[in-house]
Design an enzyme around this catalytic site. Sequence first.
Site, mmCIF file in Angstrom:
data_model
loop_
_atom_site.group_PDB
_atom_site.id
_atom_site.type_symbol
_atom_site.label_atom_id
_atom_site.label_comp_id
_atom_site.label_asym_id
_atom_site.label_seq_id
_atom_site.Cartn_x
_atom_site.Cartn_y
_atom_site.Cartn_z
ATOM 1 N N GLU A 142 65.238 -35.570 3.441
ATOM 2 C CA GLU A 142 66.579 -35.198 2.973
ATOM 3 C C GLU A 142 67.015 -33.905 3.667
ATOM 4 O O GLU A 142 66.274 -32.927 3.645
ATOM 5 C CB GLU A 142 66.525 -34.992 1.463
ATOM 6 C CG GLU A 142 67.830 -34.520 0.861
ATOM 7 C CD GLU A 142 67.640 -33.998 -0.552
ATOM 8 O OE1 GLU A 142 68.101 -34.660 -1.479
ATOM 9 O OE2 GLU A 142 67.014 -32.917 -0.714
ATOM 10 N N ASP A 164 63.299 -37.349 -1.256
ATOM 11 C CA ASP A 164 63.304 -35.899 -1.007
ATOM 12 C C ASP A 164 61.908 -35.282 -0.975
ATOM 13 O O ASP A 164 61.762 -34.086 -1.219
ATOM 14 C CB ASP A 164 64.190 -35.178 -2.028
ATOM 15 C CG ASP A 164 63.605 -35.189 -3.429
ATOM 16 O OD1 ASP A 164 62.835 -36.127 -3.740
ATOM 17 O OD2 ASP A 164 63.892 -34.258 -4.207
ATOM 18 N N LYS A 179 59.019 -36.652 -11.017
ATOM 19 C CA LYS A 179 60.143 -37.502 -10.590
ATOM 20 C C LYS A 179 59.736 -38.983 -10.577
ATOM 21 O O LYS A 179 60.517 -39.843 -10.987
ATOM 22 C CB LYS A 179 60.632 -37.061 -9.209
ATOM 23 C CG LYS A 179 62.006 -37.584 -8.862
ATOM 24 C CD LYS A 179 62.604 -36.775 -7.745
ATOM 25 C CE LYS A 179 64.013 -37.170 -7.446
ATOM 26 N NZ LYS A 179 64.674 -36.254 -6.525
ATOM 27 N N HIS A 228 69.074 -23.788 -10.078
ATOM 28 C CA HIS A 228 67.785 -24.472 -10.064
ATOM 29 C C HIS A 228 66.775 -23.695 -10.914
ATOM 30 O O HIS A 228 66.043 -24.286 -11.716
ATOM 31 C CB HIS A 228 67.292 -24.599 -8.621
ATOM 32 C CG HIS A 228 66.100 -25.491 -8.455
ATOM 33 N ND1 HIS A 228 64.809 -25.020 -8.568
ATOM 34 C CD2 HIS A 228 65.994 -26.817 -8.208
ATOM 35 C CE1 HIS A 228 63.973 -26.034 -8.385
ATOM 36 N NE2 HIS A 228 64.665 -27.123 -8.160
ATOM 37 N N THR A 238 70.485 -22.076 -5.925
ATOM 38 C CA THR A 238 69.159 -21.489 -6.145
ATOM 39 C C THR A 238 69.063 -20.945 -7.575
ATOM 40 O O THR A 238 68.069 -21.179 -8.281
ATOM 41 C CB THR A 238 68.911 -20.357 -5.117
ATOM 42 O OG1 THR A 238 69.087 -20.907 -3.818
ATOM 43 C CG2 THR A 238 67.525 -19.769 -5.232
ATOM 44 N N VAL A 293 61.468 -26.801 13.427
ATOM 45 C CA VAL A 293 61.434 -26.288 14.809
ATOM 46 C C VAL A 293 62.694 -26.725 15.558
ATOM 47 O O VAL A 293 63.354 -25.927 16.225
ATOM 48 C CB VAL A 293 60.164 -26.779 15.552
ATOM 49 C CG1 VAL A 293 60.260 -26.532 17.045
ATOM 50 C CG2 VAL A 293 58.919 -26.110 14.983
#
Length: 202
Positions: free
Chosen positions: A136, A69, A53, A152, A149, A19
Site C-alpha cells: 500500500e 497493507d 486485522k 492514529h 499520526t 530506496v
Amino acid sequence: MDWGKTLAPYKQAVEELKVKLKGIRAEYERESSNSPIEFVTGRVKPIPSIIEKARERQIPLENLDTLQDIAGIRVVCQFVDDIYPIVEMLRKRNDFQIIEEKDYVFHKKDSGYRSYHMIIEYPVETVTGRIIVIAEVQIRTLAMNFWATNEHSLNYKYEGNLPSEVKLRLQKAAEAAFKLDEEMSKIRSEIHEAQRVFHRKS
Ligand SMILES: Nc1nc2c(ncn2[C@@H]2O[C@H](COP(=O)(O)OP(=O)(O)OP(=O)(O)O)[C@@H](O)[C@H]2O)c(=O)[nH]1
Ligand SMILES: Nc1ncnc2c1ncn2[C@@H]1O[C@H](COP(=O)(O)OP(=O)(O)OP(=O)(O)O)[C@@H](O)[C@H]1O
C-alpha cells in the site's frame, strides 16, 4: 507460524520501494528543483496488528496475502498540488502494477482522514523465484500526515472507541489541517522560490 519467513518478501518490498522513492527525491535535489516528495517512510505491519486485522476480517493466517497493507510505504509532500504529480509519476512506472487507487484527498473519510492510496503488486526476486507482494502506498501532505499520526495514536489509546468529544476535536483539527493546506497552496510559488534560494546558498 514462521513470521520471519512469511514477512521476508514484504520486508524486501518495503526496503526496495523506499530506496526507489527516496532516489526520486535525491534526483530533484541534484537538479536543485523543488521536489514534490518531502520524505518517504515505510514499514512492515507489526505482527500483533496483522493478527488483529486477520482476526477481525476472519482471514486465516495462511491467507495473509489478502491483506493489502502488510507492506506499507508513505510518501509525504509539502503541498496538496504535489500529490497528483506523484500519482502520475507512479502510474508511469513499470516496476510494479497498480491494482487499486483510492482518493481520500478529494473524498475525505468520515473521520476526517485525507490521503491518496495506491495498492500495488510489486515483484520481489527470491532464491526460489519471483514473488508478487501486495503493498500500500499512501501519499499525503505534511498537514494530512500530522493529523493522521495524531488520530492514529488516539485511536490506539482508546482502542478504536474515541469519546465523542475527542472525535469532534479531531474533526475540527482535520478542518484546520485542510485550511492550512489551502493557505500554503496560495503561497506555494513564493515558498518554492525561497527554498530554491536557500538550496543555492547551502
Ligand atoms: N489515522 C488514520 N488512518 C487511516 C484512516 N483511514 C484509513 N487510514 C489508513 O489507511 C489504511 C487503509 O485504509 P482504507 O483505504 O480505508 O482500507 P480498508 O481496507 O478499507 O480499511 P482498513 O481496515 O482501515 O485497512 C489504514 O490501514 C490506515 O493506515 C483514518 O481514519 N485515520
Ligand atoms: N502505508 C504505510 N506506510 C508507512 N507507514 C504506515 C503505512 N500504513 C500504516 N503505517 C504506520 O505503521 C504503524 C503501524 O500501523 P498499523 O498497521 O498497526 O495501523 P493501521 O495502518 O492503522 O492499520 P489497521 O488498518 O490495521 O488499523 C503506524 O505508525 C502507522 O502510521
